[in-house]
Design an enzyme around this catalytic site. Structure first.
Site, short mmCIF file in Angstrom:
data_model
loop_
_atom_site.label_atom_id
_atom_site.label_comp_id
_atom_site.label_asym_id
_atom_site.label_seq_id
_atom_site.Cartn_x
_atom_site.Cartn_y
_atom_site.Cartn_z
N ASP A 137 0.86 -1.19 0.00
CA ASP A 137 0.00 0.00 0.00
C ASP A 137 0.89 1.24 0.00
O ASP A 137 1.66 1.44 0.95
CB ASP A 137 -0.91 -0.02 1.25
CG ASP A 137 -2.04 0.96 1.11
OD1 ASP A 137 -1.78 2.11 0.66
OD2 ASP A 137 -3.18 0.61 1.43
N ILE A 138 0.77 2.05 -1.05
CA ILE A 138 1.68 3.20 -1.16
C ILE A 138 1.42 4.27 -0.10
O ILE A 138 2.25 5.15 0.10
CB ILE A 138 1.65 3.86 -2.57
CG1 ILE A 138 0.24 4.24 -2.99
CG2 ILE A 138 2.33 3.00 -3.60
CD1 ILE A 138 0.20 5.08 -4.25
N ALA A 172 -1.01 3.20 -9.51
CA ALA A 172 -1.82 3.06 -8.29
C ALA A 172 -2.49 4.38 -7.93
O ALA A 172 -1.82 5.32 -7.50
CB ALA A 172 -0.92 2.60 -7.15
N SER A 175 -3.41 12.33 -16.14
CA SER A 175 -4.76 12.34 -16.70
C SER A 175 -5.03 13.64 -17.41
O SER A 175 -4.50 14.70 -17.02
CB SER A 175 -5.78 12.18 -15.57
OG SER A 175 -7.08 12.46 -16.02
N TYR A 184 -9.50 15.01 -8.06
CA TYR A 184 -8.77 13.96 -8.78
C TYR A 184 -7.71 14.59 -9.70
O TYR A 184 -6.52 14.25 -9.64
CB TYR A 184 -9.75 13.10 -9.59
CG TYR A 184 -9.09 12.20 -10.60
CD1 TYR A 184 -8.42 11.06 -10.19
CD2 TYR A 184 -9.12 12.51 -11.96
CE1 TYR A 184 -7.79 10.24 -11.12
CE2 TYR A 184 -8.49 11.71 -12.88
CZ TYR A 184 -7.83 10.57 -12.47
OH TYR A 184 -7.20 9.77 -13.38
N LYS A 191 -3.36 14.73 -9.65
CA LYS A 191 -2.47 14.35 -10.77
C LYS A 191 -1.52 15.50 -11.11
O LYS A 191 -0.34 15.29 -11.38
CB LYS A 191 -3.32 13.96 -12.00
CG LYS A 191 -4.17 12.71 -11.80
CD LYS A 191 -3.30 11.47 -11.71
CE LYS A 191 -4.10 10.21 -11.47
NZ LYS A 191 -3.26 9.00 -11.33
N1 UFG Z 1 -21.67 9.54 -19.60
C1 UFG Z 1 -23.05 9.43 -19.68
N2 UFG Z 1 -23.66 8.50 -18.91
C2 UFG Z 1 -23.00 7.68 -18.05
C3 UFG Z 1 -21.58 7.81 -17.97
C4 UFG Z 1 -20.96 8.75 -18.76
O1 UFG Z 1 -23.69 10.15 -20.45
O2 UFG Z 1 -23.63 6.88 -17.34
C5 UFG Z 1 -20.99 10.54 -20.43
C6 UFG Z 1 -20.24 11.58 -19.63
O3 UFG Z 1 -21.06 12.67 -19.34
C7 UFG Z 1 -19.09 11.93 -20.58
C8 UFG Z 1 -18.84 10.64 -21.36
O4 UFG Z 1 -20.01 9.86 -21.19
O5 UFG Z 1 -19.49 12.90 -21.47
C9 UFG Z 1 -17.65 9.87 -20.84
O6 UFG Z 1 -17.80 9.72 -19.43
P1 UFG Z 1 -16.85 8.77 -18.56
O7 UFG Z 1 -17.39 8.83 -17.16
O8 UFG Z 1 -16.74 7.46 -19.22
O9 UFG Z 1 -15.43 9.48 -18.65
P2 UFG Z 1 -15.02 10.99 -18.32
O10 UFG Z 1 -14.84 11.70 -19.62
O11 UFG Z 1 -15.92 11.62 -17.35
O12 UFG Z 1 -13.65 10.76 -17.52
C10 UFG Z 1 -12.49 10.28 -18.11
C11 UFG Z 1 -11.73 9.43 -17.10
C12 UFG Z 1 -11.31 10.26 -15.92
C13 UFG Z 1 -10.55 11.47 -16.39
C14 UFG Z 1 -11.31 12.23 -17.44
C15 UFG Z 1 -10.43 13.29 -18.00
O13 UFG Z 1 -12.52 8.38 -16.66
O14 UFG Z 1 -10.48 9.49 -15.07
O15 UFG Z 1 -11.69 11.36 -18.50
O16 UFG Z 1 -11.16 14.07 -18.84
F1 UFG Z 1 -10.34 12.31 -15.34
#
Ligand code: UFG
Length: 293
Positions: A49-50, A72, A115, A139, A143
């Site tokens: 565990d870091i 991690a 990220s 988050y 980063k």
């Molecule tokens: N979305 C929906 N319904 C859902 C889930 C997601 O419409 O149930 C939409 C979100 O609004 C977004 C897109 O789908 O527009 C992608 O959503 P995700 O949750 O899959 O991913 P995010 O873009 O929110 O996040 C990702 C990574 C994060 C990172 C981020 C950086 O998961 O770790 O990109 O932009 F921080």
């Protein structure tokens, strides 16, 4: 030997599988809070565990790796706003413990999972690495803070680093041994697939009134195996001491796809309908997020 911290998680386990395939010596270390022991295949494994400075120091000093790939981290943007202290302790505090342990034991190379969340609301699309970093959630802030720590360790000649800023990691090992297994799952593609096959009743599209071609958010989805290849290239580049000691790269596909386009592709691939409803916008979601790599 490479120490793969967080190698039981989604991206780490895909990278470790590529290391196995290429016969690159490595050891996976994970605390198994979110990761899965079953995702580690035949790789050597240690539980660490870091957040525990002594634990990570003992791990690094006994294994004496040539370098570390550091996956991690907690990854949920929404959760990071509700539990900022946990995110700071694990993502930032844990990374600081790791870097101190590396410096104390003379381990000089690290690839850090950063990220696109470091950028915050984008001023321009596509987003290049020199875009201002103004994270809008804890988050992303953790980063950014680790990247700054890497800058500091680099300028003191202690650790050479490559930070890889992932956009939307997606997909799975084409051999079907590994995949995305977050609990709870919050990402669009697995949720859309679950809705198509009936593992959940429906998908909620978070907003259809954005200023985009169809009103839904646009993201840059990058395949997890491409991310894995990028880690191996970054690792090779760290061996070249003529390169800058602290480097940062976006990892995306440079293509944007809307939520509705993702739903359409899931329907084409599965031959099933994705039941969905339109919901409210999710707080903190930018309309468009596409990388310049
Ligand atoms: N979305 C929906 N319904 C859902 C889930 C997601 O419409 O149930 C939409 C979100 O609004 C977004 C897109 O789908 O527009 C992608 O959503 P995700 O949750 O899959 O991913 P995010 O873009 O929110 O996040 C990702 C990574 C994060 C990172 C981020 C950086 O998961 O770790 O990109 O932009 F921080």
């Amino acid at each position: 030997m490479i120490l793969v911290l967080g190698g039981a998680g989604y991206i780490g386990s895909h990278v470790a599988k590529l290391l196995r395939k290429r016969n690159i010596p490595h050891v996976i270390a994970d605390n198994l809070e979110k990761g899965h022991r079953s995702a580690c295949g035949e790789s050597a494994f240690v539980q660490v565990d870091i957040r525990d400075a002594n634990d990570i120091h003992d791990c690094v000093s006994s294994l004496k790796p040539e370098g570390v790939m550091h996956f991690a981290s907690y990854i949920s943007v929404g959760e990071s706003m509700k539990q900022p202290d946990n995110y700071i302790a694990n993502n930032f505090g844990g990374s600081k413990n790791l870097l101190n342990a590396m410096a104390e034991t003379g381990v000089k190379k690290i690839i850090f999972s950063s990220s696109a969340a470091v950028y915050g609301e984008p001023d321009e699309i596509p987003i290049s690495e020199d875009h201002t970093m103004n994270p809008t959630n804890t988050y992303g802030q953790t980063k950014k803070d680790v990247e700054e720590l890497l800058q500091d360790f680099g300028s003191r000649n202690l650790v050479r680093s490559v930070s890889l800023r992932y956009f939307n990691a997606a997909g799975a090992d084409p051999e079907g041994e590994l995949g995305e297994d977050h609990r709870p799952e919050e990402h669009l593609i697995p949720i859309a697939i679950d809705a198509a096959v009936g593992r959940r009743s429906e998908l909620t599209v978070f907003g259809n009134d954005y200023e985009t071609k169809d009103g839904s958010c646009i993201r840059d989805y990058v395949h997890v195996m491409d991310l894995a290849e990028a880690h191996l290239l970054a690792w090779e580049s760290l061996e070249d001491e003529t390169r800058l000691p602290v480097r940062t790269y976006n990892l995306g596909s440079e293509n944007g796809f809307s939520v509705f386009e993702v739903i359409e592709v899931v329907e084409q691939v599965t031959g099933l309908k994705v039941p969905y409803k339109i919901g409210e916008r999710r707080e903190g979601d930018p309309a468009t997020f596409v990388a310049s790599c």
